[in-house]
Design an enzyme around this catalytic site. Structure first.
Site, PDB file in Angstrom:
ATOM      1  N   CYS A 136      20.878 -62.273 -47.167  1.00 48.69           N
ATOM      2  CA  CYS A 136      22.119 -61.636 -47.608  1.00 48.69           C
ATOM      3  C   CYS A 136      22.810 -62.477 -48.590  1.00 48.69           C
ATOM      4  O   CYS A 136      23.759 -61.919 -49.201  1.00 48.69           O
ATOM      5  CB  CYS A 136      22.970 -61.453 -46.102  1.00 48.69           C
ATOM      6  SG  CYS A 136      22.579 -60.611 -44.805  1.00 48.69           S
ATOM      7  N   ASP A 183      20.244 -64.501 -38.295  1.00 48.80           N
ATOM      8  CA  ASP A 183      19.857 -64.147 -39.737  1.00 48.80           C
ATOM      9  C   ASP A 183      18.487 -64.495 -40.192  1.00 48.80           C
ATOM     10  O   ASP A 183      18.399 -64.518 -41.073  1.00 48.80           O
ATOM     11  CB  ASP A 183      21.121 -64.688 -40.393  1.00 48.80           C
ATOM     12  CG  ASP A 183      20.864 -65.976 -40.591  1.00 48.80           C
ATOM     13  OD1 ASP A 183      20.035 -66.871 -39.779  1.00 48.80           O
ATOM     14  OD2 ASP A 183      21.675 -66.741 -41.455  1.00 48.80           O
TER      15      ASP A 183
END
Ligand SMILES: [Zn+2]
Length: 349
Positions: free
Chosen positions: A192, A134
């Protein structure tokens, strides 16, 4: 469960896949003999590992530094409420689940923070590396390692309803640094956790990544995508950017053979701040952080205070303090992997 001959077109669990002519029995044989490394087993990694295990990749090495939380279940398809209640590391929960799906796959679950000290060991013997991370810090490290060792790797990233993916064959197609000489400055892009993420786009991007891995592992490099694919499922757009001219002889990584993330020269440095239940992360050589932009972003996830020297956010049990040079102090933990994970989630890159 007794195992049938995996290459028998009548009885094998892979029968339907082998009937797909471009893969065939020969492709399946190669898959069964191959090793894949999946770095990160959150949303993307869940779908990737699930697909590769079901497809019969012989050896699957899964690495993840995180523990499960309830808010993971919306998109991290390998896990369930029992795993969250047990507080299992993702790599372990993934291995447990995948072993029930395909017990013939040799599975190696590694609970670790991937960094320059361990990536070459993790990558050794792998025929393909698939990105389920990520953050760009790790991706630049993966790019250095994959190019140096000549291992094909597949980049994937998602945010909101948008996702992108790119397959890199070292020495043949552009590497990540050909396209992006440096990672974005710390905190400059949404994550996110700040901007949200739909499970749908994860499934699409991770499936493309896994599909590219199946091509590579089954010996069909000619079939891989030579474009940088960017799609948005909310706006219904799909862009495929041609990369024919993008490979650069001047690329520090694949052109000149410099691997600063792998040597530890670039990337974050960490220190546990004794007695303060805190970890400090610093990023030598990175661009300055915009504190205004960061304060804005963090206000979506926690209580933010700021002055001209720093931004501070209380997020759950953590206190995240970021300075203009990107240095951060993560309060609430003395665990370096946990601190790096918090930084990647909330500050980003
Ligand atoms: Zn390059």
């Amino acid at each position: 469960m007794p195992q049938a001959d995996p290459l028998d077109l009548q009885t094998s669990r892979y029968a339907r896949q082998m009937r797909f002519a471009p893969l065939g029995v020969e492709g399946q044989r190669k898959l069964l003999e191959s090793t894949a490394l999946v770095v990160g087993c959150g949303a993307l990694g869940s779908v990737i590992a699930n697909t590769l295990a079901r497809a019969g990749v012989g050896q699957l090495r899964i690495v993840d530094r995180d523990f499960l939380e309830l808010n993971n279940l919306q998109r991290q398809v390998l896990y369930d409420e029992d795993d969250v209640a047990a507080g299992l590391p993702k790599a372990i929960a993934a291995k447990n689940r995948l072993a029930r799906i395909n017990s013939t796959v040799e599975m190696d679950a590694v609970v670790a923070d991937v960094d320059h000290t361990n990536i070459e060991r993790l990558l050794a013997g792998a025929n393909c590396l698939i990105d389920g991370t990520d953050n760009f810090e790790t991706r630049f490290l993966l790019n250095d390692a994959a190019v140096k060792l000549g291992v094909p790797w597949i980049y994937g990233g998602c945010l909101g309803a948008e996702g992108q993916t790119l397959t890199i064959l070292p020495g043949e197609t552009p590497c990540l640094r050909c396209l992006m000489p440096d990672p974005p400055p710390p905190g400059s892009s949404p994550t996110c956790d700040s901007a949200g993420i739909l499970g749908t786009v994860i499934s699409v991007i991770a499936s493309i990544e896994a599909n590219e891995a199946l091509k590579i592992l089954s010996g069909h490099r000619e079939a891989i995508s030579r474009t940088w694919t960017v799609l948005d499922l909310w706006d219904n757009t799909l862009r495929q950017i041609k990369l024919d001219q993008a490979r650069s002889a001047d690329c520090p990584c694949c052109g000149r053979g410099e691997y600063p993330w792998l040597s530890g020269e670039r990337g974050s440095h960490t220190a546990v701040l004794c007695g303060r239940n805190s970890v400090q992360l610093s990023f030598p050589g990175r661009e300055a952080v915009s504190l205004d932009q960061l304060a804005d972003k963090l206000s979506a996830v926690g209580q933010v205070s700021r002055n001209k020297y720093l931004v501070r956010a209380a997020i759950g049990d953590y206190q995240v303090t970021v300075f203009p040079d990107g240095r951060a102090v993560i309060g609430g933990t003395e665990d370096i992997a946990e601190a790096r994970s918090v930084y990647a989630k909330y500050v980003g890159n």
